[in-house]
Design an enzyme around this catalytic site. Structure first.
Site, PDB file in Angstrom:
ATOM      1  N   HIS A  87       5.736   5.299  -3.503  1.00  0.00           N
ATOM      2  CA  HIS A  87       5.413   6.476  -2.687  1.00  0.00           C
ATOM      3  C   HIS A  87       6.684   6.928  -1.979  1.00  0.00           C
ATOM      4  CE1 HIS A  87       0.941   5.231  -2.660  1.00  0.00           C
ATOM      5  NE2 HIS A  87       1.165   6.154  -3.567  1.00  0.00           N
ATOM      6  N   GLU A 120       7.743   6.609   1.913  1.00  0.00           N
ATOM      7  CA  GLU A 120       7.649   5.307   2.573  1.00  0.00           C
ATOM      8  C   GLU A 120       9.008   4.613   2.524  1.00  0.00           C
ATOM      9  OE1 GLU A 120       4.206   3.654   0.570  1.00  0.00           O
ATOM     10  OE2 GLU A 120       2.985   5.359   1.191  1.00  0.00           O
ATOM     11  N   ARG A 134       5.086  12.499  -1.064  1.00  0.00           N
ATOM     12  CA  ARG A 134       4.529  11.197  -1.445  1.00  0.00           C
ATOM     13  C   ARG A 134       4.587  10.948  -2.958  1.00  0.00           C
ATOM     14  NH1 ARG A 134       0.023   7.703  -0.131  1.00  0.00           N
ATOM     15  NH2 ARG A 134      -1.429   7.411  -1.843  1.00  0.00           N
ATOM     16  N   HIS A 175       4.672  -0.947   0.567  1.00  0.00           N
ATOM     17  CA  HIS A 175       4.263   0.389   0.998  1.00  0.00           C
ATOM     18  C   HIS A 175       4.329   0.449   2.521  1.00  0.00           C
ATOM     19  CE1 HIS A 175       2.299   1.949  -2.780  1.00  0.00           C
ATOM     20  NE2 HIS A 175       2.479   0.680  -3.096  1.00  0.00           N
ATOM     21  N   GLU A 216       1.411  -3.206   3.287  1.00  0.00           N
ATOM     22  CA  GLU A 216       1.518  -1.935   3.990  1.00  0.00           C
ATOM     23  C   GLU A 216       2.309  -2.269   5.248  1.00  0.00           C
ATOM     24  OE1 GLU A 216       0.609   1.094   3.148  1.00  0.00           O
ATOM     25  OE2 GLU A 216      -0.708   0.727   1.438  1.00  0.00           O
TER      26      GLU A 216
HETATM   27 ZN   LIG Z   1       2.174   3.801  -0.334  1.00  0.00          ZN
END
Ligand SMILES: [Zn+2]
Length: 411
Positions: free
Chosen positions: A170, A173, A226, A295, A370
């Site tokens: 992504h 990020e 993204r 992420h 994350e």
């Molecule tokens: Zn992500």
């Protein structure tokens, strides 16, 4: 005249950069089913709102970026639904403007600033040069816009089982990319005997930025991008490469609308970046047992699956291991993570890389971080937090790698 033309060109380029002046990020917590359904409806017809996290469950917070001209309408909507909202970020552009240090540190590469794709690739080249018997370059092939998708293999000895590190799928990020390069650097330079031992006990295939077109776009044009940069239907660009893998593709938590942030692509592996990564992983699938993807944001440590809540065969092992890893992560700075499978911990989703790896190759140890934070900065985590974030993340990865080392080969 020439100077005037140059000025015109420069200002046109600058003017084309997306800005987020006075965009707010509002946190909303649905407290009943009706509110949840209304938020889901709103997400499907966002009309300029950008959902930074998705409505999924009652009592689970949803972060929504609201453009200034939409604020009155947004306030009407939440008032009519009796939703409580909180301003989490009052001006997204201010965060973007202050995300990076005012003066670039003098070293060629490091972790007190975010770096461009070219700078990262030059650094990878320097590793190949400085560690000729350990680091070899890998190219997955070329992205939609023709950029090489670069990585390296780190191998101190023959016969090791392998670990994969995936960053930057992504685009916005950035902390993911920085954390992966940080861990790569530590594998080569750490004087901690535990990390040295793990560096030598596995081969590492490290891909800091598997969506290079998107990453470049976040540096040149739109910090909040993204997706990939392929041209889809309705003149909308990009698909969510992490919804594009051929495992329960488009079943849940992904969109078939090309303009959506979670557009799954026109078909499984329609995105060349996802396809090339999957081709490479397939080619070495008999070699690796650990897949680590990075992420942001939310501070979660996730394992498969996302398409349903059925436990994977070693669910108990992964939950215990993830919990131990999160405890190690918290040690330095008290950063708290929640651990669990994707479906129950973040939201149902399908076509993600980790689940494809687990589902297709039955890879025993697959985790997705994350990373920081929990919403104060969201995707725009200040560069001043890179080292603390990456170091605590490395501590959690060490726990997973040690466990893998002790438990491989699996009986
Ligand atoms: Zn992500």
């Amino acid at each position: 005249m020439l100077r005037f033309l140059c000025l015109l060109v420069v200002s046109a380029v600058l003017a084309d950069r997306a800005t987020y002046h006075n965009y707010q990020v509002r946190r909303v917590v649905p407290e009943n089913q009706e509110q949840l359904e209304a938020l889901t409806e709103l997400e499907n017809n966002p009309n300029g709102l950008s959902f930074w996290s998705r409505p999924f469950r009652v009592q689970k917070a949803v972060d929504i970026m609201v453009p200034p001209h939409m604020l009155p309408r947004f306030n009407e909507i939440v008032a009519s639904l009796n939703l409580k909202t909180e301003v989490y970020i009052s001006n997204v552009q201010h965060l973007i403007d202050t995300e990076r240090p005012k003066v670039r540190p003098r070293a060629d590469f490091g972790w007190t600033d975010y770096y461009t794709l070219d700078e990262i690739n030059a650094w990878l080249d320097s590793l190949v040069e400085n560690y000729p018997n350990v680091v070899t370059p890998i190219s997955l092939g070329r992205s939609y816009e023709g950029r090489e998708i670069r990585g390296v293999k780190v191998s101190f000895k023959e016969g090791n089982r392998a670990v994969i590190l995936e960053g930057g799928i992504h685009a916005r990020e950035w902390i993911s990319v920085a954390t992966v390069t940080y861990i790569l650097n530590k594998l080569l330079t750490s004087d901690d005997p535990v990390i040295q031992d793990l560096a030598q006990s596995f081969d590492y295939y490290v891909f800091p930025s598997v969506n290079p077109d998107g990453y470049v776009y976040t540096h040149t044009t739109d910090r909040m991008w993204r997706k990939t940069r392929s041209l889809g239907g309705n003149r909308c660009y990009g698909a969510d490469a992490n919804r594009n893998f051929d495992f329960h593709w488009l079943e849940i938590g992904a969109s078939n609308s090309p303009c959506s942030e979670t557009y799954a692509g026109s078909s499984p592996f329609s995105e060349i970046e996802a396809r090339l990564l999957s081709n490479f992983l397939t080619s070495i699938s008999d070699k690796f047992d650990v897949y680590l993807a990075f992420h942001s944001y939310s501070q979660l440590l996730l394992f498969p699956y996302g398409h349903n809540s059925d436990p994977v065969s070693n669910y108990d092992e992964l939950l215990a291991l993830g919990t131990a890893a999160a405890e190690a992560l918290a040690k330095n700075n008290g950063t708290e993570y929640t651990v669990g499978n994707i479906y129950d911990t973040i939201y149902p989703t399908s076509g993600v890389s980790m689940d494809w790896v687990r589902g297709v190759f039955d890879t025993p140890y697959t985790f997705t971080w994350e990373l920081r934070d929990t919403g104060k900065y969201g995707f725009v985590l200040p560069a001043s937090q890179i080292i603390d974030t990456a170091e605590e993340t490395l501590n959690s990865a060490v726990v997973i790698l040690q466990h893998a080392k002790e438990n491989l080969p699996r009986k």
